[in-house]
Design a protein around this motif. Structure first.
Motif, short mmCIF file in Angstrom:
data_model
loop_
_atom_site.label_atom_id
_atom_site.label_comp_id
_atom_site.label_asym_id
_atom_site.label_seq_id
_atom_site.Cartn_x
_atom_site.Cartn_y
_atom_site.Cartn_z
N LEU A 43 0.71 -1.09 -0.05
CA LEU A 43 -0.08 0.00 0.07
C LEU A 43 0.80 1.20 -0.04
O LEU A 43 0.66 2.17 -0.59
N LYS A 44 1.77 1.32 0.80
CA LYS A 44 2.87 2.48 0.84
C LYS A 44 3.47 2.70 -0.59
O LYS A 44 3.48 3.72 -0.82
N MET A 71 1.07 6.13 -7.17
CA MET A 71 -0.16 6.86 -7.72
C MET A 71 0.17 8.22 -7.85
O MET A 71 -0.19 8.96 -8.94
N LEU A 72 1.10 8.94 -6.72
CA LEU A 72 1.40 10.18 -6.90
C LEU A 72 2.32 10.25 -8.09
O LEU A 72 2.20 11.26 -9.02
N ASN A 124 -5.66 -0.06 -7.94
CA ASN A 124 -5.16 1.20 -8.30
C ASN A 124 -3.73 1.37 -8.09
O ASN A 124 -2.79 1.95 -9.06
N SER A 125 -3.24 1.06 -7.03
CA SER A 125 -1.89 1.04 -6.40
C SER A 125 -1.02 0.04 -7.44
O SER A 125 0.01 0.80 -7.68
N GLU A 144 -8.28 0.79 -4.08
CA GLU A 144 -7.37 1.54 -3.83
C GLU A 144 -6.09 0.46 -4.01
O GLU A 144 -5.10 0.83 -4.67
N GLY A 181 -1.74 -0.13 6.27
CA GLY A 181 -2.18 1.07 5.42
C GLY A 181 -3.03 2.26 6.26
O GLY A 181 -3.30 3.22 5.84
N ARG A 236 0.74 3.71 -2.97
CA ARG A 236 0.53 5.25 -2.93
C ARG A 236 1.35 6.20 -3.53
O ARG A 236 1.12 7.35 -4.11
N GLN A 256 -11.19 -0.53 -0.32
CA GLN A 256 -10.05 -1.02 -0.23
C GLN A 256 -9.28 -1.81 -1.33
O GLN A 256 -8.37 -1.58 -1.79
#
Length: 222
Positions: free
Chosen positions: A81-82, A88-89, A191-192, A188, A166, A85, A185
């Motif tokens: 997850l980290k 995604m940025l 998409n991650s 996310e 997360g 994220r 969840q």
């Protein structure tokens, strides 16, 4: 008489029953079936062909050799997850800076930080990381990420078994444990994963072709 002697013999001579050895965590190794597919975690579709989830490579393994596979996979999900994220940025920022930096540099008479690399985003492979404010920005970002990570570790310790990968106890738009929350969840995590693949594709195609990612997007409109 003989029965009494036979019954008392073990207590007099000491038990010969071997003391069981403490059990240790066993990881079958690469290629062996893992717990993936039966964790109940969002986005778990059982894809682990190399059996990588069988290896506990996290920091907690250094102080706890008895960690269960469920705890190991939970920590792996937190790491996924980290990274997702951040990806995604990056998936948005990478082509956006290639498109906007020349425009903003010309408009506000600032250095064009993608000129040195031929319009490519500054990176380890593309070069250009030594320019202007980039080094200080990288250090500042690393410090901020470290602070967020430290907060996450404090939350994990405080919540114990109730901790969720997360989770930073930020505002939620769905009740924890509800079907809507599980759906969010899953959204996310998928998409991650797509974002991590996209950033990898950016890096490979720019190194291989020398063409900025922004130049391959047909719908910019500016």
């Amino acid at each position: 008489m003989f029965a009494l002697v036979a019954a008392a013999a073990p207590s007099l001579l000491g038990s010969r029953t071997p003391t069981p050895k403490p059990t240790v965590a066993f990881y079958p190794g690469a290629g062996s079936p893992s717990e993936v597919g039966g964790t109940g975690l969002p986005g778990d579709i059982g894809f682990d062909p190399l059996g990588l989830a069988n290896f506990d490579l996290l920091l907690d393994s250094g102080i706890d050799k008895q960690r269960s596979a469920a705890l190991v996979l939970r920590d792996y999900r937190d790491a996924e997850l980290k990274h997702g994220r951040l990806a995604m940025l990056a998936a948005v920022a990478w082509p956006l800076q290639e498109k906007l930096n020349p425009l903003l540099a010309a408009r506000f008479h600032m250095p064009n930080l993608v000129a040195e690399t031929g319009g490519l985003s500054p990176s380890v492979l593309n070069g250009g990381l030594e320019q202007g404010i980039i080094p200080s920005a990288v250090v500042t970002f690393a410090v901020l990420v470290s602070l967020v990570e430290a907060q996450g570790l404090r939350i994990k310790k405080a919540q114990g078994e109730a901790w969720m990968p997360g989770d930073y106890t930020t505002a939620r738009i769905a009740e924890r444990g509800s079907p809507q929350f599980f759906s969010l969840q899953e959204g996310e995590i998928w998409n991650s994963r797509i974002a991590m693949l996209a950033v990898l594709a950016y890096v490979v195609q720019e190194v291989a072709s020398g063409i900025p990612t922004a130049a391959t997007i047909p719908f910019w409109g500016f």
